[in-house]
Design a protein around this motif. Sequence first.
Motif, PDB file in Angstrom:
ATOM      1  N   ASP A   1     -13.468  15.226  13.690  1.00 16.06           N
ATOM      2  CA  ASP A   1     -12.824  16.014  12.558  1.00 16.06           C
ATOM      3  C   ASP A   1     -11.302  15.758  12.895  1.00 16.06           C
ATOM      4  O   ASP A   1     -10.566  15.769  11.561  1.00 16.06           O
ATOM      5  CB  ASP A   1     -13.082  17.523  12.354  1.00 16.06           C
ATOM      6  CG  ASP A   1     -14.401  17.625  11.887  1.00 16.06           C
ATOM      7  OD1 ASP A   1     -15.058  16.680  11.247  1.00 16.06           O
ATOM      8  OD2 ASP A   1     -15.040  18.876  11.997  1.00 16.06           O
TER       9      ASP A   1
ATOM     10  N   ASP B   1     -17.750   8.185   9.663  1.00 14.58           N
ATOM     11  CA  ASP B   1     -18.881   9.158   9.815  1.00 14.58           C
ATOM     12  C   ASP B   1     -18.772   9.596  11.216  1.00 14.58           C
ATOM     13  O   ASP B   1     -19.385  10.490  11.553  1.00 14.58           O
ATOM     14  CB  ASP B   1     -20.214   8.828   9.375  1.00 14.58           C
ATOM     15  CG  ASP B   1     -20.329   8.509   8.003  1.00 14.58           C
ATOM     16  OD1 ASP B   1     -19.423   9.245   7.202  1.00 14.58           O
ATOM     17  OD2 ASP B   1     -21.393   8.235   7.243  1.00 14.58           O
ATOM     18  N   GLN B   2     -18.526   8.504  12.181  1.00 13.36           N
ATOM     19  CA  GLN B   2     -18.918   8.785  13.549  1.00 13.36           C
ATOM     20  C   GLN B   2     -17.401   9.294  14.314  1.00 13.36           C
ATOM     21  O   GLN B   2     -17.210   9.665  15.286  1.00 13.36           O
ATOM     22  CB  GLN B   2     -19.263   7.516  14.564  1.00 13.36           C
ATOM     23  CG  GLN B   2     -20.714   7.073  14.028  1.00 13.36           C
ATOM     24  CD  GLN B   2     -21.039   5.791  14.584  1.00 13.36           C
ATOM     25  OE1 GLN B   2     -20.704   5.351  15.515  1.00 13.36           O
ATOM     26  NE2 GLN B   2     -21.778   5.146  13.584  1.00 13.36           N
TER      27      GLN B   2
ATOM     28  N   PRO C   1     -19.585  12.295  18.132  1.00  6.39           N
ATOM     29  CA  PRO C   1     -18.601  11.919  17.459  1.00  6.39           C
ATOM     30  C   PRO C   1     -17.389  11.471  18.659  1.00  6.39           C
ATOM     31  O   PRO C   1     -17.555  11.854  19.653  1.00  6.39           O
ATOM     32  CB  PRO C   1     -17.872  13.029  16.712  1.00  6.39           C
ATOM     33  CG  PRO C   1     -18.251  14.370  17.514  1.00  6.39           C
ATOM     34  CD  PRO C   1     -19.579  13.978  18.116  1.00  6.39           C
TER      35      PRO C   1
ATOM     36  N   GLU D   1     -22.699   0.203   1.478  1.00  2.33           N
ATOM     37  CA  GLU D   1     -23.208   1.882   1.717  1.00  2.33           C
ATOM     38  C   GLU D   1     -24.821   1.707   1.719  1.00  2.33           C
ATOM     39  O   GLU D   1     -25.475   2.259   1.987  1.00  2.33           O
ATOM     40  CB  GLU D   1     -22.805   2.634   0.699  1.00  2.33           C
ATOM     41  CG  GLU D   1     -21.219   3.246   0.971  1.00  2.33           C
ATOM     42  CD  GLU D   1     -21.006   4.367  -0.153  1.00  2.33           C
ATOM     43  OE1 GLU D   1     -21.960   4.823  -0.871  1.00  2.33           O
ATOM     44  OE2 GLU D   1     -19.678   4.653  -0.121  1.00  2.33           O
TER      45      GLU D   1
ATOM     46  N   PRO E   1     -23.946   5.315  16.994  1.00  6.24           N
ATOM     47  CA  PRO E   1     -24.067   6.787  16.565  1.00  6.24           C
ATOM     48  C   PRO E   1     -24.447   7.708  17.794  1.00  6.24           C
ATOM     49  O   PRO E   1     -24.269   8.913  17.778  1.00  6.24           O
ATOM     50  CB  PRO E   1     -25.063   6.706  15.457  1.00  6.24           C
ATOM     51  CG  PRO E   1     -25.857   5.639  15.407  1.00  6.24           C
ATOM     52  CD  PRO E   1     -24.788   4.596  16.221  1.00  6.24           C
TER      53      PRO E   1
ATOM     54  N   ASP F   1     -10.977  11.775   6.952  1.00  5.59           N
ATOM     55  CA  ASP F   1     -11.083  11.977   5.490  1.00  5.59           C
ATOM     56  C   ASP F   1     -10.764  10.876   4.744  1.00  5.59           C
ATOM     57  O   ASP F   1     -10.622  10.652   3.468  1.00  5.59           O
ATOM     58  CB  ASP F   1     -10.134  12.921   4.995  1.00  5.59           C
ATOM     59  CG  ASP F   1     -10.464  14.504   5.537  1.00  5.59           C
ATOM     60  OD1 ASP F   1     -11.638  14.712   5.619  1.00  5.59           O
ATOM     61  OD2 ASP F   1      -9.630  15.306   5.741  1.00  5.59           O
TER      62      ASP F   1
ATOM     63  N   ASP G   1     -18.196   2.880   6.434  1.00  9.76           N
ATOM     64  CA  ASP G   1     -18.335   4.259   6.215  1.00  9.76           C
ATOM     65  C   ASP G   1     -19.160   4.723   7.619  1.00  9.76           C
ATOM     66  O   ASP G   1     -18.977   6.191   8.128  1.00  9.76           O
ATOM     67  CB  ASP G   1     -19.370   4.110   5.244  1.00  9.76           C
ATOM     68  CG  ASP G   1     -18.811   4.248   3.908  1.00  9.76           C
ATOM     69  OD1 ASP G   1     -17.589   4.310   3.975  1.00  9.76           O
ATOM     70  OD2 ASP G   1     -19.558   3.646   3.053  1.00  9.76           O
ATOM     71  N   ALA G   2     -19.901   3.781   8.321  1.00 14.21           N
ATOM     72  CA  ALA G   2     -20.661   4.547   9.477  1.00 14.21           C
ATOM     73  C   ALA G   2     -19.287   4.903  10.494  1.00 14.21           C
ATOM     74  O   ALA G   2     -19.552   5.888  11.244  1.00 14.21           O
ATOM     75  CB  ALA G   2     -21.437   3.676  10.070  1.00 14.21           C
TER      76      ALA G   2
END
Length: 245
Positions: free
Chosen positions: A167, A163-164, A144, A243, A140, A188, A159-160
């Motif tokens: 977009d 998230d990184q 991104p 999670e 992280p 997404d 998930d991590a």
Amino acid sequence: MEPAVLRDDMVDSLEHEAKAVVRSDQVSVAMREVPRHEFVEDDRGAYADTSHRCLGTRVLAPSTAARLLEALDVEADHTVLIVGAGVGYTAAVAAEIAGSCNVHALDIARSLVLEARSNLADAGYGEVLVDRRDGADGLPEYAPYDRILLEAAAVRPPDALLDQLDDDGRLVMPQGASEQSLTAFDADGEAEELGGVAFAPLLVDGEQVDAVERNRTAREDRERARREAQSRHGWQRDWIDWEDR
């Protein structure tokens, strides 16, 4: 024969319609530039389309590496995260396209982190950052990322890592357990399947080959063997609530 000639022959065969795994100019040029013999001990065998073993991991065959890189679709100046650095070859090809300072790589095995760092430096990509981390956590600090490549199988993307992802980013991974598909995800979580593959599962801490273990009793050994026979490894265990890890 000179390594540059062997590299050209290797990529020519990967572009040929019989395999057709190299389709883009950027992957073709990059694979012709990266000295693969710095990542595989057998100089001549390095350019054969076969996989190798090193420090308990599989060094991907050139055709498999090409499939991953084509799916990843790296462009110049993209920020890239490679999860499962192995010996560093895939990171080197990504660095040839995006620039060494834009590529970061992780591996859970300390021995492979040291191997990848050495190989990348010898090959001329010493600016690639290689760190020892649990791949499911990503990196992280530098997120991104425009592109994330997970070189290990999981039942769904961590998930991590999603998230990184930027977009407009793209995450590529082998998805599944006993049956796997190379799959590309957007930020997404929307998926695109790109054909069947077979990869080892993403490991969690303690499962890597160089993990330190304490001495166990004979009873513990029997219990461990029984659990191993009845369970899956790492991210194949889809019943875990990841999670809350």
